[in-house]
Design a protein around this motif. Structure first.
Motif, PDB file in Angstrom:
ATOM      1  N   GLY A   1       0.805  -1.213   0.000  1.00 44.42           N
ATOM      2  CA  GLY A   1       0.000   0.000   0.000  1.00 44.42           C
ATOM      3  C   GLY A   1       0.839   1.264   0.000  1.00 44.42           C
ATOM      4  O   GLY A   1       2.008   1.277   0.368  1.00 44.42           O
ATOM      5  N   SER A   2       0.225   2.359  -0.409  1.00 43.35           N
ATOM      6  CA  SER A   2       0.881   3.654  -0.445  1.00 43.35           C
ATOM      7  C   SER A   2       1.394   4.038   0.942  1.00 43.35           C
ATOM      8  O   SER A   2       0.826   3.659   1.967  1.00 43.35           O
ATOM      9  N   LEU A   3       2.487   4.808   0.953  1.00 42.25           N
ATOM     10  CA  LEU A   3       3.064   5.255   2.224  1.00 42.25           C
ATOM     11  C   LEU A   3       2.454   6.558   2.720  1.00 42.25           C
ATOM     12  O   LEU A   3       2.843   7.056   3.776  1.00 42.25           O
ATOM     13  N   TYR A   4       1.500   7.103   2.007  1.00 43.96           N
ATOM     14  CA  TYR A   4       1.014   8.447   2.308  1.00 43.96           C
ATOM     15  C   TYR A   4       0.501   8.581   3.740  1.00 43.96           C
ATOM     16  O   TYR A   4       0.693   9.607   4.392  1.00 43.96           O
ATOM     17  N   LYS A   5      -0.156   7.540   4.269  1.00 45.37           N
ATOM     18  CA  LYS A   5      -0.719   7.638   5.613  1.00 45.37           C
ATOM     19  C   LYS A   5       0.185   7.039   6.680  1.00 45.37           C
ATOM     20  O   LYS A   5      -0.194   6.927   7.841  1.00 45.37           O
ATOM     21  N   HIS A   6       1.410   6.627   6.289  1.00 47.48           N
ATOM     22  CA  HIS A   6       2.367   6.091   7.252  1.00 47.48           C
ATOM     23  C   HIS A   6       3.131   7.214   7.951  1.00 47.48           C
ATOM     24  O   HIS A   6       3.322   8.295   7.394  1.00 47.48           O
ATOM     25  N   LEU A   7       3.569   6.950   9.162  1.00 43.98           N
ATOM     26  CA  LEU A   7       4.543   7.808   9.802  1.00 43.98           C
ATOM     27  C   LEU A   7       5.896   7.455   9.189  1.00 43.98           C
ATOM     28  O   LEU A   7       6.349   6.315   9.290  1.00 43.98           O
ATOM     29  N   LEU A   8       6.528   8.414   8.537  1.00 37.35           N
ATOM     30  CA  LEU A   8       7.773   8.169   7.821  1.00 37.35           C
ATOM     31  C   LEU A   8       8.970   8.586   8.664  1.00 37.35           C
ATOM     32  O   LEU A   8       8.995   9.691   9.226  1.00 37.35           O
ATOM     33  N   VAL A   9       9.943   7.695   8.758  1.00 40.40           N
ATOM     34  CA  VAL A   9      11.229   7.995   9.393  1.00 40.40           C
ATOM     35  C   VAL A   9      12.237   8.097   8.259  1.00 40.40           C
ATOM     36  O   VAL A   9      12.576   7.099   7.623  1.00 40.40           O
ATOM     37  N   LEU A  10      12.717   9.310   8.012  1.00 43.20           N
ATOM     38  CA  LEU A  10      13.572   9.579   6.863  1.00 43.20           C
ATOM     39  C   LEU A  10      15.010   9.780   7.317  1.00 43.20           C
ATOM     40  O   LEU A  10      15.280  10.624   8.182  1.00 43.20           O
ATOM     41  N   ASN A  11      15.915   9.005   6.739  1.00 47.05           N
ATOM     42  CA  ASN A  11      17.354   9.146   6.995  1.00 47.05           C
ATOM     43  C   ASN A  11      18.050   9.423   5.664  1.00 47.05           C
ATOM     44  O   ASN A  11      18.615   8.510   5.054  1.00 47.05           O
ATOM     45  N   PRO A  12      18.027  10.658   5.201  1.00 50.52           N
ATOM     46  CA  PRO A  12      18.610  10.954   3.890  1.00 50.52           C
ATOM     47  C   PRO A  12      20.122  10.709   3.874  1.00 50.52           C
ATOM     48  O   PRO A  12      20.817  10.910   4.865  1.00 50.52           O
ATOM     49  N   ASP A  13      20.620  10.299   2.722  1.00 53.26           N
ATOM     50  CA  ASP A  13      22.052  10.069   2.561  1.00 53.26           C
ATOM     51  C   ASP A  13      22.802  11.382   2.390  1.00 53.26           C
ATOM     52  O   ASP A  13      24.020  11.416   2.545  1.00 53.26           O
TER      53      ASP A  13
END
Length: 295
Positions: free
Chosen positions: A73-85
């Motif tokens: 499923g789409s990630l739109y409604k997820h809590l996103l943990v972003l670790n950009p490079d």
């Protein structure tokens, strides 16, 4: 063998196909965005969480990518943990909230004259180690959980109060990617005094874990192991070696000097951000307060 091409950028271990295969063996739930970015998924207190580790994120594509259907499923409604490079202060404009400032990693090019780029003190320690009666072995990491390096690494983590990769994931990496977990061990007589594990992935490699005894340190065994690892990886076509986090402050400064002494350069990552897209507008003022810290 790797396909050598000087124009290829480093491939983060956490976004490699080899890492994806290891996670599959540990039954970790993953999926991928349309551009191939690896996503780790889980439920925390009933909330759907998706983590994007060491991801190459773009302000022009990320909002659209998280809306597109993917496995699970789409990630739109997820809590996103972003670790950009890479540093990504633009995430604040999307409403992402910074929760950890960027760390720096040491990256080493494996092209050209490796010995010439060594710092003088590091080169002296290497020369000293080469004069000692050390025997170095190189082998594919076995799948035994009780092998010397893993045991010593666990004891070291407990003593110093930190957590690294679980052994199960390290062993899964070796199993899922035959020949890509290469173990170098230094012996004094028949006794192991130091060991170092490198993980190969794509056209890059990562310095994963290591340990040295007091005798190994006195003989500069780690310098010799790192040098032999660097040279061997270069002969196999690896272009870059990720030496991991390098903090030049406090108790970690000595390890940073060791890493940078190889000729490696420091590069900032992008920190850690939390983003819940459905309420991005509400959090944007809060996120902008701290975005200067994330550069």
């Amino acid at each position: 063998m790797f396909d050598a091409c000087p124009d290829l950028p480093p491939t983060p271990l956490q976004q490699s196909d080899e890492y994806r295969k290891a996670l599959a063996l540990t039954k970790t739930q993953t999926s991928a965005l349309e551009d191939g970015t690896l996503v780790l998924r889980r439920k925390l207190a009933g909330v759907s969480v998706a983590m994007l580790p060491r991801a190459q994120l773009s302000p022009n594509t990320l909002p659209a990518l998280i809306r597109k259907p993917i496995k699970g499923g789409s990630l739109y409604k997820h809590l996103l943990v972003l670790n950009p490079d890479q540093p990504a202060p633009w995430l604040g404009k999307l409403g992402a909230v910074p929760v950890m400032t960027p760390q720096h990693i040491a990256e080493l090019s494996l092209q050209g004259d490796l010995r010439a780029r060594l710092h003088q003190k590091w080169r002296n320690r290497l020369r000293f180690a080469e004069q000692q009666d050390l025997r170095i072995t190189r082998q594919n990491m076995t799948l035994k959980p009780d092998q010397w390096l893993l045991q010593q690494n666990q004891a070291q983590q407990k003593e110093r109060g930190y957590n690294g990769w679980p052994d199960a994931l390290t062993l899964a990496y070796a199993k899922a990617n035959p020949g890509c977990a290469k173990l170098f061990t230094a012996f004094s007589g028949k006794t192991p005094v130091a060991a170092m594990l490198f993980l190969r992935h794509g056209h890059s490699a990562t310095y994963h874990i290591s340990h040295s005894t007091a005798l190994g340190r006195s003989l500069a065994a780690h310098n010799l192991l790192m040098w032999q690892g660097m040279c061997w990886l270069a002969t196999k076509g690896a272009l870059h070696l990720d030496l991991g986090i390098a903090s030049t402050e406090g108790s970690a400064a000595g390890l940073a000097r060791f890493k940078l002494g190889t000729g490696a350069t420091l590069r900032p990552l992008g920190g850690t951000w939390l983003w819940w897209p459905p309420i991005r507008g509400m959090l944007r003022p809060l996120s902008l307060l701290d975005q200067n810290l994330m550069k």
